[in-house]
Motif scaffolding. Structure first.
Motif, short mmCIF file in Angstrom:
data_model
loop_
_atom_site.label_atom_id
_atom_site.label_comp_id
_atom_site.label_asym_id
_atom_site.label_seq_id
_atom_site.Cartn_x
_atom_site.Cartn_y
_atom_site.Cartn_z
N CYS A 250 -3.81 -19.12 -0.57
CA CYS A 250 -3.24 -19.43 -1.88
C CYS A 250 -4.31 -19.98 -2.83
CB CYS A 250 -2.13 -20.46 -1.76
SG CYS A 250 -0.69 -19.86 -0.88
N SER A 253 -4.63 -18.46 -6.27
CA SER A 253 -3.41 -18.04 -6.95
C SER A 253 -2.72 -19.21 -7.65
CB SER A 253 -2.46 -17.42 -5.92
OG SER A 253 -1.19 -17.24 -6.51
N LEU A 258 2.77 -18.77 -4.06
CA LEU A 258 1.35 -18.82 -3.70
C LEU A 258 0.61 -19.64 -4.76
CD1 LEU A 258 0.85 -15.00 -2.91
CD2 LEU A 258 1.69 -16.77 -1.39
N HIS A 259 0.60 -20.96 -4.60
CA HIS A 259 -0.03 -21.80 -5.61
C HIS A 259 -1.12 -22.65 -4.98
CE1 HIS A 259 -0.70 -24.48 -8.95
NE2 HIS A 259 0.05 -23.71 -9.71
N HIS A 260 -2.30 -22.67 -5.63
CA HIS A 260 -3.43 -23.37 -5.01
C HIS A 260 -3.21 -24.87 -4.88
CE1 HIS A 260 -4.19 -23.59 -9.36
NE2 HIS A 260 -4.83 -24.71 -9.11
N HIS A 272 5.68 -21.50 5.40
CA HIS A 272 4.90 -20.79 4.38
C HIS A 272 4.34 -19.48 4.95
CE1 HIS A 272 2.27 -20.10 1.02
NE2 HIS A 272 1.18 -20.24 1.75
N CYS A 276 5.18 -15.96 3.48
CA CYS A 276 4.15 -15.24 2.73
C CYS A 276 3.22 -14.42 3.62
CB CYS A 276 3.35 -16.22 1.89
SG CYS A 276 4.40 -17.11 0.75
N HIS A 284 -3.14 -13.62 1.91
CA HIS A 284 -1.91 -13.45 2.68
C HIS A 284 -1.65 -11.98 2.89
CE1 HIS A 284 -0.17 -17.41 3.02
NE2 HIS A 284 -0.64 -17.69 1.82
#
Ligand SMILES: [Zn+2]
Length: 510
Positions: A250, A253, A258-260, A272, A276, A284
């Motif tokens: 992630c 992203s 998908l968030h850093h 997760h 994903c 992913h």
């Protein structure tokens, strides 16, 4: 550390700290005197806790450890005896002395806003403002952009909103009041400017009223970072403190899920990965599932990231119900992606593949997974089970995902090495699925518990017996020692190895 092996497996696809410097309160907070300095000034208790003091300390500790942090902190303020009790709780100590893990929320209801902004935004008078939870900003450099924040008072956004609604009677009435006030101020400003222009005096001293609105949600707003401190998470079942980590898949992203900035615990990371998909080359892939169709054939299905929500992906029955119609014919592997024309999930491919299995099949007994009745989940991939071939309940461990087969291969090999040595639970046979070996069955260790500090010598003794066979366990922690009837059984051999030297064993025993 019950779930640690999962972290170890995933250590190459996660990272411990966000690679952005958020300049939070942690960096700006003045140094707090160390615990020993605090203790020096703390007088011994003069009052007791009344009826509570009649309980043994162990029982009191047990009760206190069940309280939420807020209640515990309130209790701590009762008197010095209460403070002493709470301060000695290992869980409380861990939380108040740790400095890891950033809590970060994109929702503005968790934010603080400055005093004037709050009073204007929600139409609050001075008296109401005085009742609201507040914090004082410690001046310093905050936010990823490194902006300065000066000393000021911040008000809790949600409390201010609730107080505004209560004061004006409804959300609409509050909005109307603040909008009317804004119009009045704007009209007054323009009237002043017009008067000044008529009398040819300067207008630059007349202040334009500030426009109200939601708090500035941009990451450059330093006020978003003045209340952030790193706090660890207490894993209640294992009583371990977790520091949290980030997902490599992630990292680049910013589109949820998908968030850093998403931070994971071992448990939430499992979910997760299920939602994903596993990570390859820093990205992913897709979610992998093992589904039993018509109570007899097993299908391995990969589902592209983001097609279903996490609840559906993590709960087998609702996922099976949400799948598109299964393809006809012989197949054991399939891929579900988004149909480019309809946008709905569809089977992009389905084929019959030769799936990997455990090759070191040294035991004479083989049991098919359909012969088992699966019971309680004991840990990742480990279940209690019953089988007509055994009188007592047994323990089944298997690889539900194809990429986990190598771990089970190593553990099966280790059970071969320790066969008959009374080091691990008795190996009962290989677990098969449509002919290939996917795991194994072992005897259940009855009436057992995980090792505690008092069992250290028993644990060392068990580990020494393993070392004498030239085997390194590779994942020594108290959850891998089961204590029962004065003896210790080692479990979880999926990291076991036969090293060439003895140095690593000395390290493991230490
Ligand atoms: Zn991820």
């Amino acid at each position: 550390m019950r779930e640690l092996p999962m972290v170890l497996r995933h250590q190459d696809i996660t990272y411990p700290r966000l690679r952005i410097n958020d300049h939070t309160l942690d960096e700006n907070i003045p140094a707090i005197p160390s615990e020993s300095e605090n203790d020096r000034y703390r007088a011994p208790p003069t009052q007791n806790l009344g009826a509570l003091d009649a309980l043994p300390t162990e029982l009191l500790d047990e009760i206190l450890s069940q309280l939420d942090l807020r209640t515990l902190t309130d209790f701590r303020h009762v008197n010095r005896r209460a403070t002493e009790l709470v301060d000695f709780l290992p869980q409380y100590k861990a939380i108040t002395t740790c400095t890891e893990c950033i809590a970060w929320s994109p929702k503005h209801r968790n934010w603080q806003m400055d005093y004037l902004h709050a009073s204007r935004e929600f139409g609050l008078d001075k008296d109401t403002m005085a009742t609201l939870p507040r914090m004082t900003v410690i001046p310093g450099t905050y936010s990823p952009n490194g902006k300065k924040a000066s000393k000021s008072v911040l008000i809790d956004y949600e409390s201010a909103l609730c107080a505004g609604v209560a004061l004006h009677g409804s959300l609409c009435a509050m909005r109307k009041y603040t909008s009317d006030m804004e119009t009045q101020k704007s009209q007054a400003y323009h009237a002043k400017v017009a008067t000044a222009q008529q009398s040819r005096s300067t207008t630059h001293r007349i202040r334009r009223p500030r426009v109200t609105g939601p708090p500035d949600g941009r990451s450059g707003n330093p006020l978003r970072f003045v209340a952030i401190v790193r706090v660890p998470w207490l894993n209640r079942p294992s009583q371990e403190v977790e520091w949290g980590f980030y997902c490599l898949g992630c990292e680049k992203s910013s589109r949820p899920p998908l968030h850093h900035r998403r931070q994971f615990t071992t448990t939430s990371f499992d979910d997760h990965i299920r939602q994903c998909g596993t990570i390859q080359n820093g990205k992913h892939r897709s979610g992998e599932f093992r589904i039993l169709v018509n109570h007899k054939s097993v299908k391995y299905i990969t589902i592209d990231a983001g097609l279903y929500d996490v609840e559906t992906m993590c709960f087998g029955p609702s996922l099976t119900a949400s799948l598109p119609t299964l393809p006809p014919g012989l197949w054991n592997q399939a891929h579900i992606s988004r149909d480019p024309t309809t946008g709905a999930p569809h089977f992009a491919t389905a084929s019959q593949a030769s799936l990997p299995g455990i090759s070191r099949t040294w035991h004479h007994t083989r049991i098919d997974h359909l012969e088992l009745q699966m019971g309680r989940k004991l840990r990742s991939n480990v279940y209690e089970a019953t089988c007509a071939r055994f009188d007592l309940p047994i323990v089944a461990k298997f690889a539900p995902f194809l990429w986990e087969v190598p771990w089970l291969e190593r553990e099966t090999r280790a059970y071969d090495w320790i066969e008959g040595q009374q080091i691990g639970p008795e190996f009962l046979g290989h677990l098969t699925e449509e002919g290939r070996v996917i795991g194994f069955l072992v005897a259940r260790v009855v009436d057992c518990r995980h090792a505690e500090p008092g069992d250290l010598s028993l644990c060392r003794e068990a580990l020494s017996r393993l070392h004498r066979l030239g085997i390194l366990h590779g994942d020594v922690n108290r959850h891998n020692f089961l204590v029962s009837g004065g003896r210790t059984t080692l479990i979880d051999f999926d990291s076991a190895e036969r090293p060439t030297g003895t140095g690593e064993m000395e390290v493991e025993l230490a």
